[in-house]
Design a protein around this motif. Sequence first.
Motif, PDB file in Angstrom:
ATOM      1  N   ASN A 183     -32.640-125.005  45.163  1.00  0.00           N
ATOM      2  CA  ASN A 183     -31.330-125.475  45.600  1.00  0.00           C
ATOM      3  C   ASN A 183     -30.810-126.595  44.689  1.00  0.00           C
ATOM      4  OD1 ASN A 183     -30.945-123.721  47.770  1.00  0.00           O
ATOM      5  ND2 ASN A 183     -32.175-125.010  49.136  1.00  0.00           N
ATOM      6  N   GLY A 184     -31.740-127.398  44.180  1.00  0.00           N
ATOM      7  CA  GLY A 184     -31.338-128.430  43.238  1.00  0.00           C
ATOM      8  C   GLY A 184     -30.806-127.836  41.951  1.00  0.00           C
ATOM      9  N   ILE A 185     -31.420-126.751  41.495  1.00  0.00           N
ATOM     10  CA  ILE A 185     -30.939-126.072  40.286  1.00  0.00           C
ATOM     11  C   ILE A 185     -29.537-125.529  40.520  1.00  0.00           C
ATOM     12  CG2 ILE A 185     -31.341-124.124  38.734  1.00  0.00           C
ATOM     13  CD1 ILE A 185     -34.371-124.498  39.381  1.00  0.00           C
ATOM     14  N   ILE A 186     -29.340-124.872  41.662  1.00  0.00           N
ATOM     15  CA  ILE A 186     -28.020-124.315  41.982  1.00  0.00           C
ATOM     16  C   ILE A 186     -26.957-125.403  41.954  1.00  0.00           C
ATOM     17  CG2 ILE A 186     -26.649-123.230  43.809  1.00  0.00           C
ATOM     18  CD1 ILE A 186     -29.226-121.707  44.615  1.00  0.00           C
ATOM     19  N   SER A 187     -27.296-126.575  42.475  1.00  0.00           N
ATOM     20  CA  SER A 187     -26.307-127.669  42.538  1.00  0.00           C
ATOM     21  C   SER A 187     -25.947-128.213  41.167  1.00  0.00           C
ATOM     22  CB  SER A 187     -26.850-128.804  43.419  1.00  0.00           C
ATOM     23  OG  SER A 187     -27.889-129.520  42.762  1.00  0.00           O
ATOM     24  N   LYS A 188     -26.737-127.912  40.149  1.00  0.00           N
ATOM     25  CA  LYS A 188     -26.477-128.426  38.797  1.00  0.00           C
ATOM     26  C   LYS A 188     -25.988-127.342  37.835  1.00  0.00           C
ATOM     27  CE  LYS A 188     -27.941-132.670  39.639  1.00  0.00           C
ATOM     28  NZ  LYS A 188     -27.006-133.828  39.646  1.00  0.00           N
ATOM     29  N   LEU A 189     -25.692-126.150  38.326  1.00  0.00           N
ATOM     30  CA  LEU A 189     -25.250-125.080  37.430  1.00  0.00           C
ATOM     31  C   LEU A 189     -23.926-125.406  36.748  1.00  0.00           C
ATOM     32  CD1 LEU A 189     -26.212-121.846  39.426  1.00  0.00           C
ATOM     33  CD2 LEU A 189     -27.375-122.837  37.443  1.00  0.00           C
ATOM     34  N   ASP A 190     -23.028-126.063  37.439  1.00  0.00           N
ATOM     35  CA  ASP A 190     -21.754-126.436  36.809  1.00  0.00           C
ATOM     36  C   ASP A 190     -21.989-127.439  35.684  1.00  0.00           C
ATOM     37  OD1 ASP A 190     -20.261-124.757  38.443  1.00  0.00           O
ATOM     38  OD2 ASP A 190     -19.931-126.310  39.957  1.00  0.00           O
ATOM     39  N   TYR A 191     -22.935-128.334  35.871  1.00  0.00           N
ATOM     40  CA  TYR A 191     -23.300-129.275  34.812  1.00  0.00           C
ATOM     41  C   TYR A 191     -23.804-128.521  33.588  1.00  0.00           C
ATOM     42  CZ  TYR A 191     -26.442-132.560  32.371  1.00  0.00           C
ATOM     43  OH  TYR A 191     -27.104-133.301  31.410  1.00  0.00           O
ATOM     44  N   ILE A 192     -24.680-127.540  33.803  1.00  0.00           N
ATOM     45  CA  ILE A 192     -25.241-126.770  32.693  1.00  0.00           C
ATOM     46  C   ILE A 192     -24.136-126.010  31.966  1.00  0.00           C
ATOM     47  CG2 ILE A 192     -26.776-124.838  32.125  1.00  0.00           C
ATOM     48  CD1 ILE A 192     -28.550-125.785  34.484  1.00  0.00           C
ATOM     49  N   LYS A 193     -23.239-125.390  32.736  1.00  0.00           N
ATOM     50  CA  LYS A 193     -22.152-124.639  32.106  1.00  0.00           C
ATOM     51  C   LYS A 193     -21.227-125.560  31.326  1.00  0.00           C
ATOM     52  CE  LYS A 193     -18.543-121.237  32.891  1.00  0.00           C
ATOM     53  NZ  LYS A 193     -17.856-120.347  33.862  1.00  0.00           N
ATOM     54  N   SER A 194     -20.970-126.755  31.852  1.00  0.00           N
ATOM     55  CA  SER A 194     -20.076-127.692  31.160  1.00  0.00           C
ATOM     56  C   SER A 194     -20.671-128.169  29.842  1.00  0.00           C
ATOM     57  CB  SER A 194     -19.776-128.896  32.054  1.00  0.00           C
ATOM     58  OG  SER A 194     -20.914-129.750  32.184  1.00  0.00           O
ATOM     59  N   LEU A 195     -21.982-128.124  29.725  1.00  0.00           N
ATOM     60  CA  LEU A 195     -22.643-128.506  28.479  1.00  0.00           C
ATOM     61  C   LEU A 195     -22.295-127.525  27.361  1.00  0.00           C
ATOM     62  CD1 LEU A 195     -24.808-130.268  27.004  1.00  0.00           C
ATOM     63  CD2 LEU A 195     -26.513-128.638  27.858  1.00  0.00           C
ATOM     64  N   GLY A 196     -22.100-126.267  27.718  1.00  0.00           N
ATOM     65  CA  GLY A 196     -21.833-125.230  26.729  1.00  0.00           C
ATOM     66  C   GLY A 196     -22.892-124.148  26.715  1.00  0.00           C
ATOM     67  N   ALA A 197     -23.927-124.307  27.529  1.00  0.00           N
ATOM     68  CA  ALA A 197     -24.943-123.259  27.638  1.00  0.00           C
ATOM     69  C   ALA A 197     -24.360-122.067  28.387  1.00  0.00           C
ATOM     70  CB  ALA A 197     -26.168-123.786  28.362  1.00  0.00           C
ATOM     71  N   ASN A 198     -24.856-120.877  28.080  1.00  0.00           N
ATOM     72  CA  ASN A 198     -24.400-119.684  28.795  1.00  0.00           C
ATOM     73  C   ASN A 198     -25.546-118.884  29.397  1.00  0.00           C
ATOM     74  OD1 ASN A 198     -25.482-118.396  26.524  1.00  0.00           O
ATOM     75  ND2 ASN A 198     -23.476-118.141  25.549  1.00  0.00           N
ATOM     76  N   THR A 199     -26.768-119.396  29.257  1.00  0.00           N
ATOM     77  CA  THR A 199     -27.944-118.731  29.798  1.00  0.00           C
ATOM     78  C   THR A 199     -28.932-119.792  30.276  1.00  0.00           C
ATOM     79  OG1 THR A 199     -27.657-116.923  28.200  1.00  0.00           O
ATOM     80  CG2 THR A 199     -29.786-117.063  29.317  1.00  0.00           C
ATOM     81  N   VAL A 200     -29.553-119.532  31.415  1.00  0.00           N
ATOM     82  CA  VAL A 200     -30.561-120.429  31.987  1.00  0.00           C
ATOM     83  C   VAL A 200     -31.925-119.761  31.886  1.00  0.00           C
ATOM     84  CG1 VAL A 200     -31.388-121.519  34.107  1.00  0.00           C
ATOM     85  CG2 VAL A 200     -28.931-121.523  33.572  1.00  0.00           C
ATOM     86  N   TRP A 201     -32.898-120.515  31.416  1.00  0.00           N
ATOM     87  CA  TRP A 201     -34.301-120.049  31.433  1.00  0.00           C
ATOM     88  C   TRP A 201     -35.042-120.892  32.464  1.00  0.00           C
ATOM     89  CZ3 TRP A 201     -37.893-121.800  26.848  1.00  0.00           C
ATOM     90  CH2 TRP A 201     -39.246-121.665  27.222  1.00  0.00           C
ATOM     91  N   LEU A 202     -35.559-120.210  33.482  1.00  0.00           N
ATOM     92  CA  LEU A 202     -36.279-120.883  34.558  1.00  0.00           C
ATOM     93  C   LEU A 202     -37.773-120.710  34.341  1.00  0.00           C
ATOM     94  CD1 LEU A 202     -36.038-122.472  37.181  1.00  0.00           C
ATOM     95  CD2 LEU A 202     -35.950-120.302  38.416  1.00  0.00           C
TER      96      LEU A 202
END
Length: 586
Positions: free
Chosen positions: A43-62
């Motif tokens: 749930n913490g990861i989900i809450s930070k997805l907008d932060y990750i996208k705003s960085l310029g990343a387009n893929t998440v590796w978990l």
Amino acid sequence: MAAKVKMPSDAPPKTTWWRDAIIYQIWPKSFYSANGGSTGDINGIISKLDYIKSLGANTVWLSPHYASPNIDEGYDISDYESINPDYGTVEDAERLIRECHQRGLRIIFDLVINHTSDQHKWFQESRSSKDNPKRDWYIWRPAKYDEQGNRQPPNNWSSCFSQSAWTWDEKTQEYYLHLFAIEQPDLNWSNDECRHTIYKSAMEFWLERGVNGFRVDTVNMYSKPMDFPDAPIQDKTKFIQNASSLFCNGPRMHEYLTEMGEILDRYDAMTVGELPCTPETADVLRYVSLSSSELSMVFQFDIVDLDRSPSDLFVDVGFNLNIFKDITNKWQTFIDGNDGWTTVFLENHDQGRSISRYADDSPKNRVASAKMLATYLATLSGTPFIYQGQELGMSNVPSSWQANEYKDLNTINYLAEKREGGAGEKELAKMLATGINKLARDNARTPVQWTSGPNAGFTKEGVQPWMRINDNFKQINAEDQLQKEDSVLAYYKRILALRKEHSDLFTHGRFLLCPTQEEGIFAFIKRDRRSESKLALVVLNFSDKVVNFTVPQEAQLVKLTLAIETHETSSTDELEPFGAKVFLSV
């Protein structure tokens, strides 16, 4: 929630979307706790997805988040189809996949299939008796005996964690193989039923739920020489010997990966393999050639191992810029004239922080160093990987930390081995303050520094995080950097935007290493493969001095304009300490 079964007719066409990916790696235990626990959670990861996208990343590796006893931080998986309850549930993981896709982000999971936990039901059955149907799903061998009748392991292989790769099982009176921890028995890939069950449980279960691919752990270790010969003697003082030359790149590796590739192609899924002990480019190309449909790309470890002693990976031999240039040139030119692909990375969960290893993490030069390394990462061809906190300039832990602050099994085992060898406390303290402090995996696993408040905003106040937070969180945190236009985080956003805008140069371009100029300068040209006159010049200063540089002859035939720089200077041919400039042809 039941997953929709994807029929073959529904399969998308195979593409190479992953070549334009910018991948952000999450180590879930240390990322962010939305539930207020001692560890991060889904749930913490989900809450930070907008932060990750705003960085310029387009893929998440978990990184690993499956059910596990956590002997080796989740790389000992007890059930591929379940989630570590500290992180959440299968339903939470499914929601994470959906939330990524709704934002236009793809997501890849870790695939750890060389071994399982000894708590996995498969191994529990395998060790229950010699005639159990799953006995051959793992690698069991009888003991050998010396001239005095003393029991010996089947061979002299050392595990990757500095102990014998074999453990005796009293109940069934045989040894089992584990290339890593005792609690991580190796699967027997030569058993067809075992191998195809791995595909179904570890891969297809999650591909059906929408995962876009995998980072594949120890991808070249599945095929062993099944006669298990002794490793060459390299250290005459020990019985166990390094056997990586025997258990890496075994005889059936390409057969196995072709089988996996056929599954991945049905889902247009990518893979990035962890490929140790494979230095020759021709051997690497066999794994990543697009026409072979084995792996999309692999991690080479030359760069992240360049400051390690080959004989002792916790001994720091120092950063050498010339070696750094040579390695960069090797893997950038590797993709010229073929259908292979490469990766670009400086950090991950297994490495110390790059700013502390390759630049200067002192307060004076920390911000500049982080921006300079970001420039390097974002302007090279291939797929870049950004590790959590790297975009903030997070650094290694202080050298004053004591041994009990280090949590990684590899660090703990190393210190125990040194103690058993007679090292005193003063000698151990020196090891901690130098090599371990620089190179230990623990450096990358401290919680992400979100704020300057209690627990660095990683979890709620009053909760003890699973690992100590780096002492410098008040100076280095996302909340502060989001408010500053000159922060490391802001620079990452700008340089990644530049990469996307000029992907023909930076993602797909041809790399040309420029001749050495002033000491500390690393300069290279990127050319558009379709137009030789379209180019970029990247100049990096790895020194703590102001230096002047000369535009290389190869770039003097075109007019250049400054596209981005780490410092605002009046001179176009001058670089501040740990500075960087990128020029584009007009």
